[in-house]
Design a protein around this motif. Sequence first.
Motif, PDB file in Angstrom:
ATOM      1  N   ASP A 188      -2.515   5.739   0.010  1.00 37.89           N
ATOM      2  CA  ASP A 188      -3.907   5.439   0.331  1.00 37.89           C
ATOM      3  C   ASP A 188      -3.968   5.087   1.819  1.00 37.89           C
ATOM      4  OD1 ASP A 188      -4.603   5.629  -2.457  1.00 37.89           O
ATOM      5  OD2 ASP A 188      -3.679   3.664  -2.687  1.00 37.89           O
ATOM      6  N   GLU A 189      -5.167   5.162   2.395  1.00 37.96           N
ATOM      7  CA  GLU A 189      -5.265   4.945   3.840  1.00 37.96           C
ATOM      8  C   GLU A 189      -6.419   4.003   4.174  1.00 37.96           C
ATOM      9  OE1 GLU A 189      -5.037   8.460   6.193  1.00 37.96           O
ATOM     10  OE2 GLU A 189      -3.420   9.353   5.011  1.00 37.96           O
ATOM     11  N   ILE A 190      -6.203   3.231   5.232  1.00 40.17           N
ATOM     12  CA  ILE A 190      -7.197   2.290   5.730  1.00 40.17           C
ATOM     13  C   ILE A 190      -7.197   2.381   7.252  1.00 40.17           C
ATOM     14  CG2 ILE A 190      -5.561   0.364   5.878  1.00 40.17           C
ATOM     15  CD1 ILE A 190      -7.738  -1.513   4.907  1.00 40.17           C
ATOM     16  N   ASP A 191      -8.332   2.151   7.872  1.00 38.45           N
ATOM     17  CA  ASP A 191      -8.380   2.118   9.326  1.00 38.45           C
ATOM     18  C   ASP A 191      -7.624   0.895   9.840  1.00 38.45           C
ATOM     19  OD1 ASP A 191      -9.911   4.417   9.488  1.00 38.45           O
ATOM     20  OD2 ASP A 191     -11.807   3.325   9.514  1.00 38.45           O
ATOM     21  N   GLY A 192      -7.176   0.975  11.087  1.00 33.89           N
ATOM     22  CA  GLY A 192      -6.574  -0.183  11.724  1.00 33.89           C
ATOM     23  C   GLY A 192      -5.093  -0.019  11.987  1.00 33.89           C
ATOM     24  N   GLY A 193      -4.540  -1.023  12.676  1.00 35.68           N
ATOM     25  CA  GLY A 193      -3.162  -1.014  13.105  1.00 35.68           C
ATOM     26  C   GLY A 193      -2.224  -1.652  12.110  1.00 35.68           C
ATOM     27  N   HIS A 194      -1.103  -2.168  12.617  1.00 35.79           N
ATOM     28  CA  HIS A 194       0.006  -2.573  11.763  1.00 35.79           C
ATOM     29  C   HIS A 194      -0.248  -3.880  11.005  1.00 35.79           C
ATOM     30  CE1 HIS A 194       4.141  -2.224  10.447  1.00 35.79           C
ATOM     31  NE2 HIS A 194       4.377  -3.472  10.788  1.00 35.79           N
ATOM     32  N   ALA A 195      -1.254  -4.639  11.359  1.00 33.48           N
ATOM     33  CA  ALA A 195      -1.479  -5.945  10.728  1.00 33.48           C
ATOM     34  C   ALA A 195      -2.901  -6.053  10.182  1.00 33.48           C
ATOM     35  CB  ALA A 195      -1.198  -7.064  11.718  1.00 33.48           C
ATOM     36  N   PRO A 196      -3.246  -5.296   9.143  1.00 29.24           N
ATOM     37  CA  PRO A 196      -4.631  -5.318   8.646  1.00 29.24           C
ATOM     38  C   PRO A 196      -5.038  -6.661   8.061  1.00 29.24           C
ATOM     39  CG  PRO A 196      -3.219  -4.112   7.133  1.00 29.24           C
ATOM     40  CD  PRO A 196      -2.398  -4.375   8.362  1.00 29.24           C
ATOM     41  N   MET A 197      -4.078  -7.477   7.614  1.00 34.17           N
ATOM     42  CA  MET A 197      -4.438  -8.783   7.060  1.00 34.17           C
ATOM     43  C   MET A 197      -4.988  -9.715   8.128  1.00 34.17           C
ATOM     44  SD  MET A 197      -1.111  -8.306   7.694  1.00 34.17           S
ATOM     45  CE  MET A 197       0.332  -9.110   8.382  1.00 34.17           C
ATOM     46  N   LEU A 198      -4.675  -9.426   9.419  1.00 33.25           N
ATOM     47  CA  LEU A 198      -5.209 -10.216  10.521  1.00 33.25           C
ATOM     48  C   LEU A 198      -6.360  -9.527  11.229  1.00 33.25           C
ATOM     49  CD1 LEU A 198      -1.828 -11.446  12.040  1.00 33.25           C
ATOM     50  CD2 LEU A 198      -3.445 -12.794  10.685  1.00 33.25           C
ATOM     51  N   ALA A 199      -6.377  -8.205  11.222  1.00 35.67           N
ATOM     52  CA  ALA A 199      -7.421  -7.465  11.918  1.00 35.67           C
ATOM     53  C   ALA A 199      -8.615  -7.156  11.015  1.00 35.67           C
ATOM     54  CB  ALA A 199      -6.855  -6.152  12.473  1.00 35.67           C
ATOM     55  N   ARG A 200      -8.364  -6.895   9.742  1.00 36.68           N
ATOM     56  CA  ARG A 200      -9.417  -6.465   8.811  1.00 36.68           C
ATOM     57  C   ARG A 200      -9.224  -7.146   7.461  1.00 36.68           C
ATOM     58  NH1 ARG A 200     -11.554  -1.350  10.548  1.00 36.68           N
ATOM     59  NH2 ARG A 200     -10.567  -0.698  12.506  1.00 36.68           N
ATOM     60  N   PRO A 201      -9.223  -8.478   7.422  1.00 31.80           N
ATOM     61  CA  PRO A 201      -8.930  -9.151   6.150  1.00 31.80           C
ATOM     62  C   PRO A 201      -9.940  -8.855   5.051  1.00 31.80           C
ATOM     63  CG  PRO A 201      -9.700 -10.717   7.808  1.00 31.80           C
ATOM     64  CD  PRO A 201      -9.430  -9.439   8.519  1.00 31.80           C
ATOM     65  N   LYS A 202     -11.218  -8.740   5.400  1.00 34.07           N
ATOM     66  CA  LYS A 202     -12.226  -8.445   4.361  1.00 34.07           C
ATOM     67  C   LYS A 202     -12.005  -7.055   3.783  1.00 34.07           C
ATOM     68  CE  LYS A 202     -17.194  -8.276   3.458  1.00 34.07           C
ATOM     69  NZ  LYS A 202     -17.093  -6.986   2.741  1.00 34.07           N
ATOM     70  N   GLU A 203     -11.771  -6.083   4.651  1.00 33.89           N
ATOM     71  CA  GLU A 203     -11.562  -4.723   4.177  1.00 33.89           C
ATOM     72  C   GLU A 203     -10.286  -4.630   3.346  1.00 33.89           C
ATOM     73  OE1 GLU A 203     -11.236  -0.148   5.915  1.00 33.89           O
ATOM     74  OE2 GLU A 203     -11.738  -1.813   7.259  1.00 33.89           O
ATOM     75  N   LEU A 204      -9.250  -5.331   3.762  1.00 28.83           N
ATOM     76  CA  LEU A 204      -8.014  -5.310   2.993  1.00 28.83           C
ATOM     77  C   LEU A 204      -8.217  -5.968   1.633  1.00 28.83           C
ATOM     78  CD1 LEU A 204      -5.036  -4.690   2.678  1.00 28.83           C
ATOM     79  CD2 LEU A 204      -4.518  -6.786   3.959  1.00 28.83           C
ATOM     80  N   ALA A 205      -8.934  -7.082   1.594  1.00 29.29           N
ATOM     81  CA  ALA A 205      -9.215  -7.732   0.309  1.00 29.29           C
ATOM     82  C   ALA A 205     -10.019  -6.810  -0.603  1.00 29.29           C
ATOM     83  CB  ALA A 205      -9.973  -9.037   0.539  1.00 29.29           C
ATOM     84  N   ASP A 206     -10.981  -6.088  -0.040  1.00 24.98           N
ATOM     85  CA  ASP A 206     -11.751  -5.130  -0.841  1.00 24.98           C
ATOM     86  C   ASP A 206     -10.836  -4.071  -1.442  1.00 24.98           C
ATOM     87  OD1 ASP A 206     -14.152  -6.409  -0.328  1.00 24.98           O
ATOM     88  OD2 ASP A 206     -14.735  -5.048   1.300  1.00 24.98           O
ATOM     89  N   ARG A 207      -9.893  -3.591  -0.642  1.00 26.31           N
ATOM     90  CA  ARG A 207      -8.967  -2.570  -1.136  1.00 26.31           C
ATOM     91  C   ARG A 207      -8.094  -3.129  -2.258  1.00 26.31           C
ATOM     92  NH1 ARG A 207      -7.771   2.402   1.034  1.00 26.31           N
ATOM     93  NH2 ARG A 207      -9.432   3.064   2.457  1.00 26.31           N
ATOM     94  N   LEU A 208      -7.552  -4.319  -2.041  1.00 21.17           N
ATOM     95  CA  LEU A 208      -6.690  -4.907  -3.051  1.00 21.17           C
ATOM     96  C   LEU A 208      -7.443  -5.159  -4.353  1.00 21.17           C
ATOM     97  CD1 LEU A 208      -4.701  -7.425  -0.826  1.00 21.17           C
ATOM     98  CD2 LEU A 208      -3.895  -5.228  -1.722  1.00 21.17           C
ATOM     99  N   GLU A 209      -8.643  -5.686  -4.252  1.00 24.48           N
ATOM    100  CA  GLU A 209      -9.424  -5.890  -5.464  1.00 24.48           C
ATOM    101  C   GLU A 209      -9.791  -4.560  -6.107  1.00 24.48           C
ATOM    102  OE1 GLU A 209     -12.766  -8.969  -6.861  1.00 24.48           O
ATOM    103  OE2 GLU A 209     -13.467  -7.570  -5.309  1.00 24.48           O
ATOM    104  N   GLY A 210     -10.040  -3.538  -5.263  1.00 24.74           N
ATOM    105  CA  GLY A 210     -10.370  -2.223  -5.784  1.00 24.74           C
ATOM    106  C   GLY A 210      -9.258  -1.623  -6.630  1.00 24.74           C
ATOM    107  N   TYR A 211      -8.004  -1.970  -6.332  1.00 26.38           N
ATOM    108  CA  TYR A 211      -6.905  -1.496  -7.159  1.00 26.38           C
ATOM    109  C   TYR A 211      -6.997  -2.054  -8.568  1.00 26.38           C
ATOM    110  CZ  TYR A 211      -4.534   0.332  -3.006  1.00 26.38           C
ATOM    111  OH  TYR A 211      -4.187   1.038  -1.875  1.00 26.38           O
TER     112      TYR A 211
END
Length: 216
Positions: A188-211
């Motif tokens: 799966d793919e997400i925008d952003g660099g090597h540390a999405p938990m610091l750069a895009r925490p909301k988007e990463l949380a959405d992805r994790l919950e989406g799983y």
Amino acid sequence: MATFALIHGGGGSAWDWHLLEPELRDRGHDAVAVSLPVEDESAGLLDYADAVVAAVGGRRDLVVVAHSWGGFVGPLVCARTPADLLVLVTAMIPAPGEPPSGWWGNTGFGSKDMSDPIGLFLHDVPKDVAEELLTRSRNHAGKAMGEPWPLEAWPDVPTRFLLCRDDRFFTPDFMRGVVRDRLGITPDEIDGGHAPMLARPKELADRLEGYLTGRS
């Protein structure tokens, strides 16, 4: 409600997840971020996994999330305690018997100019957060870096790989190949660099919950 066990990457700590944890809790989940004993000269890979298992305790509905170097630890956790899902976030994927120090050559990673860690790893992270992260960096002791990965096969747990499209360290084309060769799945793919938990925490949380809900 799920419990997310959050495993940091090389040189990191539980602090790496401090922006993601509240996002997960706001969605009704539990989050357990663990600082691996990376500076302990006596600690090996299984000790790292045991630290995560101990922190999780008796929590159930476990989702193990491993970032970067933490990919060597996440599957070991799943082999030592029941887990519903393993999510590798721009992570290293080990092979049986492969030490972390051997992964780079075995995968054909090559070399990178490490003189600008913010530009390489944290270019999309807020400046103050990136600078704070660098002050918290820890050195890895040698034992876990050089010992063979102890599993004979990947654990029997559903596995997803989340690739970061703008990652300058584990670049997308390289990682797509590694994921295909070692896991036999499409990442799966997400925008952003090597540390999405610091750069895009909301988007990463959405992805994790989406799983968990089937939206990802």
